[in-house]
Design an enzyme around this catalytic site. Structure first.
Site: not given
Length: 451
Positions: A257, A261-263, A281, A328, A381
């Site tokens: 997920c 693209g942060g992770k 995604d 995520d 989160c």
């Protein structure tokens, strides 16, 4: 220059323009009022503020003042509404702004008049009753003191117990600014030095070995370190979720997920740009947002792919094909209320029930993609046990071919020299205890061959 108080939204709220042109305080108050009306209508606070700042180039102190008022109002909405009810006023946007100026800013009558020079009589009476009051009051119910919807009190109590008040207060605070050092481009010391060239003082985060933290909101995007891809803005908790995945150079890894693209970027750095990293995604537009970030970071081992419903043909061909899979998952975002305070008023029990079902489906889909001996990391989160430990326990009951890897073991295996930051089986981070976003991650390992 346009008079912000002439907007239809401001007029509808009872705000009356004054001639000649108002002072800066009144102009800012008009922008805040319009923002509150838009947020109450369902627009996200961050997007509302961005639109306001795009419309007019406010000086930095004015931008900070507007954002502080808007977000402070949203964060403390229950206490502000309690006070308005206490003084016999209706909790409309204009009345909330009056209350915020009195209760959050501590302004006296002349100060409020500078911001709102043409108040209608009801709001004037409310202002007079709220001056010199503090936001807290012993008669406020627990949910009001916590600034939470009533329905969230039970799941928060389940998670935090006697620490609920402290954690709720932390979630009402302002989030710090963390960055991740892109180890493809350089070291943490190099990033600290590069940021210092632009007057940005950064120091190592206490938990993440590649994290940096700064005070306030310096213009990171204008710095050489950011432009050259040496740093990316990312909360320390999010960095740790990517870290415990333990992806190694040469492996085949899936960020299931991936969003923007942060992770994905953090995983790629951990793989030293070697191996194959798939970022998938359901939202192709979100995946496209990762493209400039990947380029800036010199990331070359990532392939992006939009995936469809449960029957996606490409996924069907990937059975048992990945060494590591990160899920995520979409969640209530209760751990990010510091950054997205308006989310607490949009979340509902029905939304939680829907998300719990979606998370279970995503986990089941992802499990089929993990090779024997491979690992699946489930992250949210959220601070709600219903989305975290309960979800993992239910997954393990459905999938006896997986086991939970103790977080201390996963922590040691990624080579961190620092002590594991939590005591339990999984990674559970909270603002009050760790000065991060609220975050959860569980490391799950396939122990049996695929059938």
């Amino acid at each position: 220059m346009a008079d912000h108080r002439k907007s239809p939204a401001a007029r509808a709220a009872g705000f009356r323009p004054r001639q000649p042109r108002p002072k800066l305080e009144a102009e800012m108050a008009a922008v805040v009022l319009d923002a509150l009306i838009a947020i109450e209508a369902g627009r996200a606070a961050d997007k509302v503020l961005k639109a306001a700042f795009d419309k007019r180039k406010w000086p930095p102190p004015a931008r900070a003042r507007i954002a502080k008022l808007v977000l402070g109002l949203v964060r403390h909405r229950r206490q502000i509404d309690w006070w308005l009810d206490h003084v016999g006023s209706r909790p409309a946007p204009l009345a909330r702004l009056v209350a915020a100026l009195a209760l959050l800013d501590g302004l006296d009558k002349p100060g409020i008049n500078k911001h709102l020079p043409d108040l209608p009589a009801p709001e004037k009476r409310a202002a007079e009753k709220l001056i010199q009051r503090s936001l807290d009051h012993p008669d406020q119910p627990a949910a009001v003191q916590a600034n939470l919807p009533d329905w969230l009190m039970k799941p928060f109590a389940r998670r935090f117990g006697t620490s609920l008040a402290a954690e709720a207060a932390a979630l009402c605070g302002e989030a710090g600014l963390d960055m991740r050092v892109n180890t493809i481009k350089g070291t943490r010391d190099a990033a600290i030095a590069a940021l210092a060239e632009d007057g940005i003082i950064a120091w190592p985060t206490p938990l993440s070995p590649v994290g940096l933290r700064v005070d306030g909101r310096p213009p990171i995007a204008r710095s050489r370190a950011w432009r050259e891809g040496l740093v990316e803005v990312q909360d320390e908790a999010s960095q740790l979720a990517a870290l415990v995945l333990g992806a190694k150079p040469g492996e085949r890894v899936l960020d299931f997920c991936a969003g923007a693209g942060g992770k994905t970027l953090a995983i790629a750095a951990g793989m030293a740009n070697k191996g194959r990293l798939m970022a998938t995604d359901s939202d192709a537009r979100r995946l496209d947002e990762a493209v400039p970030r990947l380029r800036r970071g010199d990331v070359h081992n990532v392939t992006r792919r939009a995936i469809g419903a449960e029957g996606d043909a490409w996924l069907g061909r990937q059975k048992g094909g990945f060494d590591r899979v990160l899920v995520d998952a979409p969640c209530t975002g209760t751990g990010t209320f510091r950054r997205n305070p308006d989310a607490k008023w949009r979340t509902s029990p029905e939304e939680l029930a829907h998300l719990v079902q979606l998370q279970a489906r995503l986990l089941d889909r992802a499990a089929a993609l993990v090779k024997p001996g491979g690992r699946l990391v489930y992250a949210t989160c959220s601070v709600l046990i219903e989305e975290d430990e309960d979800q993992v326990d239910a997954f393990l009951a459905r999938h006896p071919d997986f086991r939970a890897v103790p977080i201390a073991q996963a922590w040691r295996e990624v080579g961190s020299a620092r002590p594991v930051p939590v005591d339990g089986s999984h990674l559970v981070l909270t603002p009050a205890r760790h000065s991060t976003d609220g975050f959860f991650a569980a490391v799950l390992e396939r122990t049996a061959p695929l059938t």
